[in-house]
Write a protein that holds these residues in place. Structure first.
Motif, PDB file in Angstrom:
ATOM      1  N   LEU A  19       0.830  -1.200   0.000  1.00  0.00           N
ATOM      2  CA  LEU A  19       0.000   0.000   0.000  1.00  0.00           C
ATOM      3  C   LEU A  19       0.864   1.249   0.000  1.00  0.00           C
ATOM      4  O   LEU A  19       0.582   2.223  -0.722  1.00  0.00           O
ATOM      5  CB  LEU A  19      -0.930  -0.002   1.217  1.00  0.00           C
ATOM      6  CG  LEU A  19      -1.815   1.241   1.383  1.00  0.00           C
ATOM      7  CD1 LEU A  19      -2.781   1.381   0.211  1.00  0.00           C
ATOM      8  CD2 LEU A  19      -2.574   1.200   2.705  1.00  0.00           C
ATOM      9  N   CYS A  20       1.922   1.242   0.808  1.00  0.00           N
ATOM     10  CA  CYS A  20       2.823   2.398   0.867  1.00  0.00           C
ATOM     11  C   CYS A  20       3.469   2.650  -0.489  1.00  0.00           C
ATOM     12  O   CYS A  20       3.586   3.805  -0.938  1.00  0.00           O
ATOM     13  CB  CYS A  20       3.886   2.185   1.942  1.00  0.00           C
ATOM     14  SG  CYS A  20       3.239   2.139   3.633  1.00  0.00           S
ATOM     15  N   ASP A  21       3.911   1.573  -1.167  1.00  0.00           N
ATOM     16  CA  ASP A  21       4.500   1.735  -2.494  1.00  0.00           C
ATOM     17  C   ASP A  21       3.483   2.292  -3.483  1.00  0.00           C
ATOM     18  O   ASP A  21       3.800   3.165  -4.300  1.00  0.00           O
ATOM     19  CB  ASP A  21       5.032   0.391  -3.002  1.00  0.00           C
ATOM     20  CG  ASP A  21       6.348  -0.007  -2.363  1.00  0.00           C
ATOM     21  OD1 ASP A  21       7.023   0.863  -1.792  1.00  0.00           O
ATOM     22  OD2 ASP A  21       6.707  -1.199  -2.425  1.00  0.00           O
ATOM     23  N   TYR A  22       2.260   1.791  -3.415  1.00  0.00           N
ATOM     24  CA  TYR A  22       1.212   2.318  -4.297  1.00  0.00           C
ATOM     25  C   TYR A  22       1.009   3.808  -4.056  1.00  0.00           C
ATOM     26  O   TYR A  22       0.929   4.602  -5.011  1.00  0.00           O
ATOM     27  CB  TYR A  22      -0.098   1.561  -4.093  1.00  0.00           C
ATOM     28  CG  TYR A  22      -1.276   2.314  -4.677  1.00  0.00           C
ATOM     29  CD1 TYR A  22      -1.444   2.403  -6.059  1.00  0.00           C
ATOM     30  CD2 TYR A  22      -2.170   2.983  -3.845  1.00  0.00           C
ATOM     31  CE1 TYR A  22      -2.497   3.147  -6.601  1.00  0.00           C
ATOM     32  CE2 TYR A  22      -3.222   3.722  -4.381  1.00  0.00           C
ATOM     33  CZ  TYR A  22      -3.378   3.804  -5.752  1.00  0.00           C
ATOM     34  OH  TYR A  22      -4.401   4.545  -6.284  1.00  0.00           O
ATOM     35  N   LEU A  23       0.915   4.217  -2.789  1.00  0.00           N
ATOM     36  CA  LEU A  23       0.686   5.623  -2.470  1.00  0.00           C
ATOM     37  C   LEU A  23       1.841   6.499  -2.957  1.00  0.00           C
ATOM     38  O   LEU A  23       1.617   7.599  -3.479  1.00  0.00           O
ATOM     39  CB  LEU A  23       0.482   5.801  -0.971  1.00  0.00           C
ATOM     40  CG  LEU A  23      -0.778   5.166  -0.377  1.00  0.00           C
ATOM     41  CD1 LEU A  23      -0.775   5.294   1.144  1.00  0.00           C
ATOM     42  CD2 LEU A  23      -2.032   5.800  -0.972  1.00  0.00           C
ATOM     43  N   MET A  24       3.062   6.015  -2.784  1.00  0.00           N
ATOM     44  CA  MET A  24       4.208   6.805  -3.238  1.00  0.00           C
ATOM     45  C   MET A  24       4.241   6.896  -4.759  1.00  0.00           C
ATOM     46  O   MET A  24       4.550   7.952  -5.326  1.00  0.00           O
ATOM     47  CB  MET A  24       5.504   6.188  -2.715  1.00  0.00           C
ATOM     48  CG  MET A  24       5.728   6.377  -1.223  1.00  0.00           C
ATOM     49  SD  MET A  24       5.794   8.128  -0.727  1.00  0.00           S
ATOM     50  CE  MET A  24       7.254   8.684  -1.604  1.00  0.00           C
ATOM     51  N   ASN A  25       3.920   5.800  -5.451  1.00  0.00           N
ATOM     52  CA  ASN A  25       3.904   5.832  -6.911  1.00  0.00           C
ATOM     53  C   ASN A  25       2.764   6.704  -7.430  1.00  0.00           C
ATOM     54  O   ASN A  25       2.898   7.385  -8.448  1.00  0.00           O
ATOM     55  CB  ASN A  25       3.772   4.414  -7.466  1.00  0.00           C
ATOM     56  CG  ASN A  25       5.043   3.595  -7.283  1.00  0.00           C
ATOM     57  OD1 ASN A  25       6.136   4.141  -7.311  1.00  0.00           O
ATOM     58  ND2 ASN A  25       4.903   2.299  -7.081  1.00  0.00           N
ATOM     59  N   ALA A  26       1.629   6.678  -6.733  1.00  0.00           N
ATOM     60  CA  ALA A  26       0.456   7.417  -7.196  1.00  0.00           C
ATOM     61  C   ALA A  26       0.497   8.887  -6.821  1.00  0.00           C
ATOM     62  O   ALA A  26       0.157   9.763  -7.631  1.00  0.00           O
ATOM     63  CB  ALA A  26      -0.813   6.771  -6.640  1.00  0.00           C
ATOM     64  N   PHE A  27       0.920   9.192  -5.582  1.00  0.00           N
ATOM     65  CA  PHE A  27       0.814  10.559  -5.061  1.00  0.00           C
ATOM     66  C   PHE A  27       2.131  11.146  -4.574  1.00  0.00           C
ATOM     67  O   PHE A  27       2.205  12.354  -4.339  1.00  0.00           O
ATOM     68  CB  PHE A  27      -0.184  10.603  -3.885  1.00  0.00           C
ATOM     69  CG  PHE A  27      -1.507   9.966  -4.185  1.00  0.00           C
ATOM     70  CD1 PHE A  27      -2.258  10.352  -5.283  1.00  0.00           C
ATOM     71  CD2 PHE A  27      -2.006   8.961  -3.369  1.00  0.00           C
ATOM     72  CE1 PHE A  27      -3.484   9.760  -5.559  1.00  0.00           C
ATOM     73  CE2 PHE A  27      -3.222   8.356  -3.623  1.00  0.00           C
ATOM     74  CZ  PHE A  27      -3.971   8.756  -4.723  1.00  0.00           C
ATOM     75  N   GLY A  28       3.148  10.306  -4.363  1.00  0.00           N
ATOM     76  CA  GLY A  28       4.378  10.801  -3.756  1.00  0.00           C
ATOM     77  C   GLY A  28       4.074  11.377  -2.388  1.00  0.00           C
ATOM     78  O   GLY A  28       3.356  10.769  -1.601  1.00  0.00           O
ATOM     79  N   THR A  29       4.605  12.554  -2.129  1.00  0.00           N
ATOM     80  CA  THR A  29       4.323  13.222  -0.855  1.00  0.00           C
ATOM     81  C   THR A  29       3.579  14.537  -1.102  1.00  0.00           C
ATOM     82  O   THR A  29       3.799  15.528  -0.412  1.00  0.00           O
ATOM     83  CB  THR A  29       5.620  13.477  -0.063  1.00  0.00           C
ATOM     84  OG1 THR A  29       6.544  14.203  -0.889  1.00  0.00           O
ATOM     85  CG2 THR A  29       6.247  12.172   0.390  1.00  0.00           C
TER      86      THR A  29
END
Length: 378
Positions: free
Chosen positions: A26-36
């Motif tokens: 999930l963390c990887d998905y969030l970083m790939n999708a939205f970054g920070t």
């Protein structure tokens, strides 16, 4: 279940939380999708911080946010969950995604065993219904659980998905790196050498694992090291307590940037107490590396400046082995509260092991070492 599909089922537009290895997909998905991008995804300092941030998001938008966390962070979550979010207070809906470390019947590290046993009970005590997602959980069951949660969330309640080991997957891992060349393991070797026979309190995660393996490689016993395998963010306070009550012993704290941020108020307490026998070393790679590598907010901070503002008389930043050696020589030659920030590369050995001593064995050996240091000064 694929993490992107899972996120689609949740249907949230804003995520915040503290990274967890169990939630790495999930963390990887969030970083790939939205970054920070702070309007979509904020990596919080601690779980309570995330809950409060989520509350602010709801107040501004009327929408339900997602807060993700490892179950060990439930303790940080309890206060805002009970006194801010709860329906008997403000009734602010939040959907939690909790990584289940130490699940009963699943082998895990000792610091996760008790927390794992009470994970569901703590949620129940906070009146947060939960649904467990494992490797075999069908997608339709997750969709049905989410539909069941919606009326509760709309009424100002909270709900949680608890993720078992292997419950989520994601094909594209995020790539985490920084500009620094000094490896953390090399920095720890230099610090341990400078500390000599002094005692060391090391923080949660890979730093303690690397310190343990260094002692093994050198044929040294582990009595001088207190390995804070759990309780993230509290190593510096443990070191302060030891330093204040064993003033004859020099105490070194090996801290991490994520751990420092989690309970940053400890810096002010340490600075106010001003123990001359405490050396606080922060290994800063700007990443939550032990749980996957997501970035922390410490990468761009002036940690020595913050430490000096909190009352540390001496604080410096180093980036190379040579700079670190000089800084270590300086603190060895003076007796004053000091902080050394070590800018480190992201990364660790693939074959890095874990401590083979139990926490109870570690505690007893460390206490005996401190007692012996006191006796030797009489």
């Amino acid at each position: 279940m694929n993490a992107e599909v899972f996120a689609g089922i949740l249907g949230a537009e804003f995520y915040t939380g503290v990274p967890d290895s169990q939630l790495r997909p999930l963390c990887d998905y969030l970083m790939n999708a939205f970054g920070t991008d702070p309007r979509r995804h904020v990596i919080a300092a601690n779980e309570g911080n995330a809950a409060a941030l989520a509350a602010g998001y709801h107040l501004a938008t009327g929408k339900t946010p997602v807060v993700y966390l490892q179950n060990s962070g439930e303790g940080n979550l309890i206060n805002p969950a009970a006194s801010l979010l709860h329906r008997r207070v403000y009734g602010i809906p939040v959907l939690f995604v909790v990584g289940w470390r130490g699940e009963p019947g699943v082998h895990d590290e000792p610091q996760h065993v008790y927390q794992g046993a009470v994970t569901i009970k703590l949620l129940e005590d906070m009146e947060i219904p939960s649904f467990v997602v494992g490797p075999e959980t069908p997608e339709e069951a997750v969709r049905e659980a989410m539909e069941g949660f919606r009326p509760l969330l709309e009424a100002g309640g909270n709900a949680a998905f608890v993720i078992r080991k292997g419950g989520l997957s994601h094909d594209k891992k995020a790539d985490y790196r920084n500009e620094y060349a000094l490896r953390r393991e090399e920095a720890i070797r230099l610090i341990a050498g400078a500390a000599g026979e002094d005692v060391v309190v090391s923080t949660t995660g890979k730093a303690s694992r690397e310190l343990f393996e260094l002692r093994e490689a050198l044929g040294q016993d582990h009595s001088r090291d207190f390995l804070t395998v759990g309780s993230m963010g509290h190593a510096s306070s443990i070191a302060l307590g030891a330093a204040l009550h064993r003033p004859e012993a020099r105490v070194w704290c090996l801290d991490g940037d994520g751990a420092l941020l989690m309970h940053m108020g400890a810096l002010a307490v340490i600075g106010q107490a001003g123990p001359e026998n405490l050396v606080h070393v922060v290994l800063n790679n700007g990443a939550h590396e032990s749980v996957g590598g997501m970035p922390t907010a410490a990468g761009g901070l002036d940690l020595p400046g913050i430490a000096r503002a909190c009352g540390y008389p001496h604080a410096v930043t180093v980036r190379t082995p040579e700079e670190l050696k000089r800084a270590l020589e300086e603190v060895r030659d003076r007796r004053t509260l000091s902080l050394i920030e070590v800018k480190c590369a992201v990364g660790a050995r693939a074959d890095l092991g874990r401590p083979t001593t139990t926490p109870q064995e570690n505690k007893r050996a460390f206490m005996a070492r401190l007692a012996a240091s006191q006796a030797g000064r009489r």
